[in-house]
Design a protein around this motif. Structure first.
Motif, PDB file in Angstrom:
ATOM      1  N   VAL A 190      51.508  34.682  52.442  1.00 16.96           N
ATOM      2  CA  VAL A 190      50.110  34.379  52.653  1.00 16.96           C
ATOM      3  C   VAL A 190      49.023  35.858  51.597  1.00 16.96           C
ATOM      4  CG1 VAL A 190      48.156  34.521  53.926  1.00 16.96           C
ATOM      5  CG2 VAL A 190      50.480  32.478  55.153  1.00 16.96           C
ATOM      6  N   VAL A 191      49.964  36.984  52.570  1.00 15.94           N
ATOM      7  CA  VAL A 191      49.459  37.827  51.812  1.00 15.94           C
ATOM      8  C   VAL A 191      49.694  38.325  50.522  1.00 15.94           C
ATOM      9  CG1 VAL A 191      49.599  40.384  52.308  1.00 15.94           C
ATOM     10  CG2 VAL A 191      49.942  38.975  54.691  1.00 15.94           C
ATOM     11  N   GLY A 192      50.974  38.303  49.895  1.00 16.12           N
ATOM     12  CA  GLY A 192      50.858  37.615  48.830  1.00 16.12           C
ATOM     13  C   GLY A 192      49.923  36.814  47.918  1.00 16.12           C
ATOM     14  N   TYR A 193      49.960  35.551  48.683  1.00 10.65           N
ATOM     15  CA  TYR A 193      49.221  34.834  47.226  1.00 10.65           C
ATOM     16  C   TYR A 193      47.342  35.276  47.779  1.00 10.65           C
ATOM     17  CZ  TYR A 193      45.588  31.489  47.005  1.00 10.65           C
ATOM     18  OH  TYR A 193      44.330  30.181  46.759  1.00 10.65           O
ATOM     19  N   LEU A 194      46.942  36.081  48.944  1.00 13.46           N
ATOM     20  CA  LEU A 194      45.474  36.597  48.721  1.00 13.46           C
ATOM     21  C   LEU A 194      45.142  37.911  47.778  1.00 13.46           C
ATOM     22  CD1 LEU A 194      45.191  36.323  52.658  1.00 13.46           C
ATOM     23  CD2 LEU A 194      43.910  34.511  50.860  1.00 13.46           C
ATOM     24  N   THR A 195      46.439  38.471  47.879  1.00 11.07           N
ATOM     25  CA  THR A 195      46.349  39.590  47.131  1.00 11.07           C
ATOM     26  C   THR A 195      46.161  39.484  46.052  1.00 11.07           C
ATOM     27  OG1 THR A 195      47.815  40.711  48.497  1.00 11.07           O
ATOM     28  CG2 THR A 195      47.195  42.221  46.678  1.00 11.07           C
ATOM     29  N   THR A 213      45.162  36.955  44.252  1.00  8.58           N
ATOM     30  CA  THR A 213      44.220  36.164  43.862  1.00  8.58           C
ATOM     31  C   THR A 213      42.695  36.355  44.705  1.00  8.58           C
ATOM     32  OG1 THR A 213      44.295  34.307  46.347  1.00  8.58           O
ATOM     33  CG2 THR A 213      44.481  33.409  44.089  1.00  8.58           C
ATOM     34  N   CYS A 214      42.925  37.287  45.046  1.00  8.87           N
ATOM     35  CA  CYS A 214      41.815  38.846  45.588  1.00  8.87           C
ATOM     36  C   CYS A 214      41.067  38.195  43.870  1.00  8.87           C
ATOM     37  CB  CYS A 214      42.078  40.012  45.405  1.00  8.87           C
ATOM     38  SG  CYS A 214      40.621  40.881  46.002  1.00  8.87           S
ATOM     39  N   CYS A 215      39.713  38.750  43.955  1.00  7.81           N
ATOM     40  CA  CYS A 215      38.528  39.125  43.272  1.00  7.81           C
ATOM     41  C   CYS A 215      38.476  37.458  42.010  1.00  7.81           C
ATOM     42  CB  CYS A 215      38.574  39.436  43.087  1.00  7.81           C
ATOM     43  SG  CYS A 215      37.817  41.388  44.055  1.00  7.81           S
ATOM     44  N   GLY A 216      39.209  36.238  42.180  1.00  4.45           N
ATOM     45  CA  GLY A 216      38.974  35.104  41.462  1.00  4.45           C
ATOM     46  C   GLY A 216      40.590  35.402  40.328  1.00  4.45           C
ATOM     47  N   GLY A 217      41.265  36.245  40.683  1.00  4.67           N
ATOM     48  CA  GLY A 217      42.714  36.639  40.353  1.00  4.67           C
ATOM     49  C   GLY A 217      42.674  37.986  39.346  1.00  4.67           C
ATOM     50  N   ASN A 218      42.178  38.734  39.884  1.00  3.61           N
ATOM     51  CA  ASN A 218      42.024  40.190  39.830  1.00  3.61           C
ATOM     52  C   ASN A 218      42.105  41.228  40.088  1.00  3.61           C
ATOM     53  OD1 ASN A 218      40.986  39.358  36.232  1.00  3.61           O
ATOM     54  ND2 ASN A 218      39.188  38.769  36.827  1.00  3.61           N
ATOM     55  N   PRO A 219      42.874  41.530  41.386  1.00  8.57           N
ATOM     56  CA  PRO A 219      42.975  41.954  42.335  1.00  8.57           C
ATOM     57  C   PRO A 219      42.824  43.402  41.786  1.00  8.57           C
ATOM     58  CG  PRO A 219      45.132  41.819  41.889  1.00  8.57           C
ATOM     59  CD  PRO A 219      44.368  40.606  40.335  1.00  8.57           C
ATOM     60  N   GLU A 220      42.922  44.332  40.909  1.00  8.32           N
ATOM     61  CA  GLU A 220      42.482  45.040  40.225  1.00  8.32           C
ATOM     62  C   GLU A 220      40.826  45.510  40.685  1.00  8.32           C
ATOM     63  OE1 GLU A 220      42.142  42.692  36.405  1.00  8.32           O
ATOM     64  OE2 GLU A 220      43.423  43.290  38.410  1.00  8.32           O
ATOM     65  N   MET A 221      40.251  44.322  40.856  1.00 10.41           N
ATOM     66  CA  MET A 221      38.978  44.455  41.198  1.00 10.41           C
ATOM     67  C   MET A 221      38.533  45.083  42.809  1.00 10.41           C
ATOM     68  SD  MET A 221      37.202  41.884  38.374  1.00 10.41           S
ATOM     69  CE  MET A 221      35.637  41.693  38.752  1.00 10.41           C
ATOM     70  N   CYS A 222      39.651  44.990  43.278  1.00 12.63           N
ATOM     71  CA  CYS A 222      38.919  44.760  44.608  1.00 12.63           C
ATOM     72  C   CYS A 222      39.000  46.351  45.274  1.00 12.63           C
ATOM     73  CB  CYS A 222      39.936  43.325  45.406  1.00 12.63           C
ATOM     74  SG  CYS A 222      39.460  42.076  44.944  1.00 12.63           S
ATOM     75  N   ALA A 223      39.662  47.225  44.862  1.00 10.09           N
ATOM     76  CA  ALA A 223      39.611  48.408  44.774  1.00 10.09           C
ATOM     77  C   ALA A 223      38.445  48.703  45.551  1.00 10.09           C
ATOM     78  CB  ALA A 223      39.946  49.512  43.679  1.00 10.09           C
ATOM     79  N   PRO A 224      38.581  49.363  47.271  1.00  9.77           N
ATOM     80  CA  PRO A 224      39.566  50.438  47.373  1.00  9.77           C
ATOM     81  C   PRO A 224      40.633  49.355  48.160  1.00  9.77           C
ATOM     82  CG  PRO A 224      38.091  51.159  48.871  1.00  9.77           C
ATOM     83  CD  PRO A 224      37.798  50.198  47.544  1.00  9.77           C
TER      84      PRO A 224
END
Length: 101
Positions: free
Chosen positions: A65-70, A72-83
């Motif tokens: 679940v945590v992997g999936y959320l990570t 798919t964060c920010c529309g599939g761009n987890p680098e945008m979810c910083a920090p």
């Protein structure tokens, strides 16, 4: 959440339902309902041991679940979810002296 956290802290040995009920101050009927829902969500597993049930947390499910959320964060761009999210400290669970069942 408190039930799941308790089982995660118990580790691979898990805990008997009665021990969890006593430690968290949850009535057994309420606890049974929550265990059923956690089992349906594949987050816990119960094993019959005599007349008691020992429950363990299924860590592979929560990791998925945590992997999936990570991912798919920010529309599939987890680098945008910083920090990067840092886990908040969880409130301490008041535990009564447990007895083995």
């Amino acid at each position: 959440m408190a039930i799941y956290r308790y089982l995660v802290e118990a580790g691979p040995a898990g805990a008997f339902a009665g021990t969890v009920a006593e430690a968290l101050g949850v009535p057994s009927t309420t606890l049974s309902f929550h265990f059923k829902e956690l089992s349906n969500a594949d987050l816990v597993e119960g094993q019959q041991q005599g007349t008691y049930i020992r429950y363990t947390a299924k860590l592979d499910t929560i990791q998925a679940v945590v992997g999936y959320l990570t991912e798919t964060c920010c529309g599939g761009n987890p680098e945008m979810c910083a920090p990067v999210a840092v886990p908040l400290p969880m409130p301490a669970v008041k535990r009564k002296a447990s007895r083995q069942q």
